[in-house]
Every structure is written in structure tokens, then in C-alpha cells.
Design an enzyme around this catalytic site. Structure first.
Site, PDB file in Angstrom:
ATOM      1  N   HIS A 346      33.427   9.398   0.245  1.00  0.00           N
ATOM      2  CA  HIS A 346      33.126   8.635  -0.971  1.00  0.00           C
ATOM      3  C   HIS A 346      34.301   8.677  -1.955  1.00  0.00           C
ATOM      4  CE1 HIS A 346      28.995  10.079   0.322  1.00  0.00           C
ATOM      5  NE2 HIS A 346      28.813   8.772   0.280  1.00  0.00           N
ATOM      6  N   ARG A 499      24.717  14.007   5.584  1.00  0.00           N
ATOM      7  CA  ARG A 499      23.770  14.699   6.467  1.00  0.00           C
ATOM      8  C   ARG A 499      24.397  15.876   7.204  1.00  0.00           C
ATOM      9  NH1 ARG A 499      22.042   9.288   6.478  1.00  0.00           N
ATOM     10  NH2 ARG A 499      19.787   9.054   6.079  1.00  0.00           N
TER      11      ARG A 499
END
Length: 599
Positions: A346, A499
């Protein structure tokens, strides 16, 4: 003495402990030369490593040196330098009482008061360098100096300069803080590297091999710290928020070097605090904030410095539009849509947006409509405070963090469906189903309408999502450019994912099967085996070797996701698999003009 190649004023918080670096070219006070002319004669006491090294260095600098003589003896000279253990400075000073006008020590920790028994003018000379007893090059080293009189201080300054060091005055009140900084930067660094050796032993790497392996990394890290400062030099899993990797590392330390676990935990906590401070201060990865990097009304600039306001956090569409209204005149607006749990993937998108755009908006919204029944919506990691700090540190202007009712009010009843590319791979009814992409397409369309960006940034790890969004923008004539950036991977090849936090140490090792399967496929194509079955067989073998059963492993067109029977040109290899609690996806581009990094 501590080994470091920096000036001591870089080692302390200069706001709390201000220090004065002495001017090489300006000194109002001068030490009188001895009547015989030339430089002062210096007597050195202490035949240990420090005494031998400094005596040799002073001779090389043109000084007449007597010694080093043993403790309890009186050397000749206009000044005497005591190179003895700290606990013996007082007795050594008494021994040389009356023999010289100036008496100094080379201790970093001991105050000048310890030299009072000498009856002379006291000075301190503490080169920041390891002295081995052999000839030691002190050029460029920092050197802490002090003097009980102006002439004693000038003598210390002159000796330091003639030795090629960079003198910095440290008075007795600040000496302990200075010396602690030197110990942290040098002695404790050795302690850290010794701990790294022990942990490396758990990987079957012996101490000498560990030093050969880790030495270049240590040197580069220190060089980066010197060049960029802590904010710019800080990298690694803690800095990028990869909790899964940190957990795996901690488990490994606990297993192979349990005595180092407390140290590991403290270092993780200290690194997190540094990351937080970087965000609070608005430092970027280059060690400076946006105000120092410079931003014009039309994007990045190189020769102009302008202040950048702090990031705003807004939670409603009305607040978002109000915040953006005055910013649109600055130029391009970039959007980085995220579901939070930010990691380096990100952050790379935010940095690219920051480099491209005058205004950067980061959205933070865990979209419930793209989670199916039994998926991990409730368990999805959430930490808005941490995410906000990371986004601000990378230069985001606005963080849009709406609640679900703001995006999907009670009366909401519209769904966006993209046909032709959402029925395979993740959209296969046996996997997440096309409803997943309806949720994605709907929320992305809403975000585009809310923000009205000129460009939006996505990662290639979600390759099918990128195809869907490109088609969405094309079909609906949405005025936004889509930029898809390469997948960011950990050092071992694992694609970064929120995750990954669900992976335990053993599961994380198994998860490497995905990236290794992609690598095996690249190797197969490079060897000239381009039939789909040969490529997929090579990838399956890597997955099977680590006990990973794929939910799908398919070759598709990277443009429209049509099936590919042979790698002619470019082909997308996509894989999904469950490892423990985590459902992981990965992909790569095979074929012409593709590389292993093209993923």
C-alpha cells in the site's frame, strides 16, 4: 574506545543536549609554543592499546613524544596525556603532579575534576574510534574535547585537529549523555551483531560465515543511517507493518536463541516507536518531510520548498468534497483505495501517487459487500490509528475513513456488475463467486464518484481486480486513469498481504510455495516449454512440495482473462490457496517482455 566514524554531535539529541563544534579556522586563544620552537612535546602515560596508538598518531602528526611510559612513571613534555583506565586517572594525575603545565586524559566518561591531583591545567581528548594498539587512522573521526581553562581547551582542539579528527566540545555536565550515545552507537552495536550471529546459527550458519553474510548489510545500513537519517534508513517488516513476518521471526528467535527474545521484543517496540515518530513528524522514507522535499501547486518540484499541511481525516462524503474543493486548483488528484491494514505494498502506491499528484487521497474502508458468507470480514485486521500514521508519513493529504452506513445507507439498492471478466478465477462460483466483484465494482465506482480523482492506484497482486476495474472505467466512460503497480514482495518472495498476519511461522514457510511456483513457471518458459500443461505442471510440483493444494492455478490472458493454451506473448499465471487461516492469492506475467519481477 568506541568505534564509530561519525562526529559526536550526530550521536545526541541536540535539542536537549546542545553542543558547540569548534571552528577549525577561528580561535581567539592560542597555546604558547615552547621556547625551543616547533610543536609541543607530549608525554604519554600508559603502554596499553590507547597509549601506544595515540603515541604513534601524535608522532605521525609531527609531535615530539615521550612514551608511552608505564604507570607510576613521569614522562617528559610540555603536556602529559594519561591513557590509563578510568579508575586510575586520579592516581596517575598525582604521579605526574608538577611535571607539565597541561595534563589530559582520553576518557569519554570521566570528568576533568579527576585530573585535579596533577595541579596542572586539565584537558580531555576522546577520539571516537577503536584503538587497537597498532597504528590507527583517526582521520575524519569525531573527537570530544574539554578544557579547564581557555588555553587547555585550545590545546585539546589543536591536538584533535592535528590528529585529523573533528573536535566537538563536551562539558562535564553533558559527558555522561555523550558517552552513552557513543556506547549505543558502537559497543551495543557489537552486542546486537553477536545476537544476530546466534540467531543465524539456528539457520545452520556458523559465526564466521554469519559475519561474511551479514557484514555488507551492516555496513550499508550504517551508511544509509549516516546519509539519510533514521527515518530514511529504516526498512524491514516492522517498518512496513508486516506483523506476520515479525511474528515468524519472533518464533524463530524463541526457538533457536531464547536468551535473545527479550532483546528482540525491545528492538521491535523501539522500531515501532521510531515508525510512529516518523509519522508524527511527517518524515518520508528519504528522511525528510514533504515540506523539505518540496511541493508546488502542480505536483513535485526540485528547487522550491513549500510547507505541506498535515493530513486531514474525513468520514463523510460532504467532508471529503469540502476538503478537496480548495485543493483541486493545485492540480492532479490521486486516489489510493485501501481496506486498511497497510503494508509496504500500500505504501508504495501512496508514494507513487505522491510523486505523480498534487493532492493524494487514501481511502480506508473494509468493504462488506465483497466478502461472502463464511469469509473473514469480522477477522479482517483493523487499526485505523496505525494506518493513519503510515499514510501521513508517506505524504497523503486526505484520509477518507467512512463508516459502512456512509457508503451504503439503509436505502441503498444499486449494484455495479462487470461482465465477461468476473466469472473466472476469484469470480468462479466455486471460489468467491461473481458477487465478490459486484462488491468491488460497486465500492470502486462509489469511491470514484466521491473523490473524483484524475488517477487511481492499484497493486498487481490483485490482477483480476485490476482487469475488472479497467473494464469498469472503459465501459462507463469514467474520467479516471488507472495505474497498476508491481506486486511488493518480502525478501523471501512472499507477496505482501494484510492476510499474512494470519500466518504462523510454519504456515508462513509453507506460503512461500506460491511465489516459488510462479518462479518455477518462469523457469519452464525460459527453458522453451511454453505449453500450458508443462508450465502448470512445474508450478504444481512446487506447491505440492510444501503441501499446498491450490484452489486454482490457471493461465489466462492478462487483458481479458481468456484461457491460454500456450504462452505465446504475455500470459497471466494466477494462483490461490489456503494456508492455515489465510487465503492467499498471487500471480505473475509470463512470456515475451516479462520478467520475474513483472508481478
Amino acid at each position: 574506545m568506541e568505534r564509530t566514524r561519525i562526529f559526536s554531535h550526530f550521536l545526541l539529541n541536540t535539542d536537549r543536549y546542545p553542543m558547540r563544534e569548534l571552528d577549525r579556522n577561528a580561535a581567539d586563544t592560542r597555546v604558547s609554543e615552547p621556547a625551543r620552537g616547533g610543536r609541543l612535546a607530549v608525554g604519554v602515560v600508559g603502554p596499553g592499546r590507547a597509549g601506544r596508538a595515540l603515541a604513534a598518531a601524535l608522532r605521525a602528526a609531527g609531535y615530539e613524544v615521550d612514551g608511552p611510559v608505564g604507570r607510576g612513571r613521569q614522562p617528559g613534555g610540555d603536556a602529559v596525556l594519561l591513557c590509563v583506565p578510568d579508575s586510575e586517572i586520579g592516581s596517575a594525575a598525582a604521579t605526574v603532579a608538577g611535571t607539565a603545565r597541561f595534563v589530559g586524559h582520553v576518557s569519554g566518561a570521566t570528568p576533568l575534576a579527576a585530573l585535579e591531583p596533577s595541579g596542572g591545567e586539565a584537558f580531555g581528548l576522546h577520539p571516537l574510534q577503536t584503538l587497537t594498539g597498532e597504528e590507527t587512522d583517526l582521520s575524519g573521526c569525531g573527537c570530544a574535547i574539554a578544557g579547564s581553562t581557555s588555553e587547555a581547551l585550545e590545546l585539546a582542539r589543536r591536538l584533535a585537529l592535528d590528529l585529523g579528527t573533528n573536535p566537538v566540545e563536551i562539558d562535564d555536565e553533558r559527558r555522561a549523555a555523550y558517552h552513552a550515545a557513543a556506547s549505543i552507537a558502537s559497543n551495543f552495536l557489537v552486542t546486537l551483531e553477536a545476537a544476530a550471529e546466534r540467531v543465524a546459527g539456528g539457520a545452520g550458519i556458523g559465526p564466521e560465515e554469519a559475519r561474511r553474510l551479514l557484514g555488507p548489510l551492516v555496513r550499508t545500513t550504517v551508511d544509509n543511517w549516516l546519509r539519510l537519517g533514521p527515518a530514511g534508513a529504516l526498512t524491514g517488516p516492522v517498518a512496513r507493518g508486516d506483523e506476520g513476518t515479525v511474528a515468524a521471526q519472533r518464533a524463530a528467535v524463541a526457538e533457536v536463541a531464547p536468551e535473545a527474545l527479550d532483546l528482540f521484543d525491545q528492538l521491535v517496540a523501539g522500531t515501532k516507536a521510531l515508525v510512529d515518530q516518523r509519522a508524527i513528524n511527517g518524515w518520508g522514507r528519504g528522511g525528510v518531510g514533504d515540506a523539505q522535499r518540496g511541493w508546488s501547486n502542480n505536483g513535485p518540484i526540485s528547487d522550491e520548498i513549500r510547507p505541506t499541511p498535515a493530513m486531514q481525516t474525513v468520514r463523510t462524503v460532504a467532508e471529503l468534497r469540502a476538503a478537496l474543493r480548495p485543493l483541486r486548483a493545485r492540480g492532479t488528484v490521486g486516489l489510493v483505495p485501501t481496506m486498511g491494514a497497510l503494508h509496504e505494498g500500500h505504501l508504495s502506491l501512496i508514494r507513487r501517487a505522491r510523486s505523480d499528484c498534487a493532492t493524494v487521497v487514501v481511502s480506508l474502508f473494509v468493504n462488506p459487500t465483497q466478502f461472502g458468507e463464511g469469509e473473514d470480514l469480522d477477522a479482517y485486521p483493523r487499526d485505523e490509528e496505525r494506518d493513519a500514521r503510515l499514510a501521513a508519513a508517506e505524504g497523503a493529504d486526505i484520509l477518507f475513513a467512512p463508516v459502512a452506513d456512509e457508503v451504503y445507507p439503509p436505502e441503498f439498492g444499486t449494484t455495479v456488475s462487470v461482465g465477461g471478466v468476473t466469472e473466472v478465477l476469484e469470480g468462479d462460483p466455486a471460489q468467491r463467486g461473481p458477487e465478490h466483484f459486484e462488491g468491488v465494482a460497486t465500492v470502486v465506482t462509489k469511491l470514484f464518484n466521491m473523490v473524483q480523482p484524475d488517477v487511481a492506484y492499484f497493486g498487481r497482486k490483485d490482477a483480476q481486480q485490476a482487469v475488472v476495474i479497467r473494464k469498469l472505467v472503459h465501459d462507463l466512460d469514467l474520467p479516471v486513469r488507472i495505474e497498476v503497480l508491481p506486486t511488493v514482495r518480502d525478501d523471501d518472495g512472499l507477496a505482501l498481504s494484510s492476510r499474512n498476519a494470519f500466518l504462523g511461522p510454519e504456515e508462513r514457510e509453507r506460503a512461500l510455495a506460491l511465489s516459488r511456483a510462479l518462479r518455477a513457471a518462469h523457469d519452464e518458459v525460459a527453458a522453451g516449454h511454453r505449453d500450458a500443461e508443462a508450465v502448470l505442471t512445474a508450478a504444481r510440483q512446487e506447491l505440492a512440495a510444501r503441501g499446498v493444494e491450490p484452489e486454482y492455478l490457471e493461465l489466462r490472458s492478462p487483458d481479458d482473462l481468456a484461457p491460454v493454451a500456450r504462452v505465446n506473448g504475455r500470459a497471466l499465471l494466477a494462483v490461490a490457496a489456503r494456508v492455515g487461516r489465510a487465503r492467499l492469492i498471487d500471480n505473475t506475467i509470463l512470456g515475451d517482455e516479462a520478467t520475474r519481477g513483472d508481478s
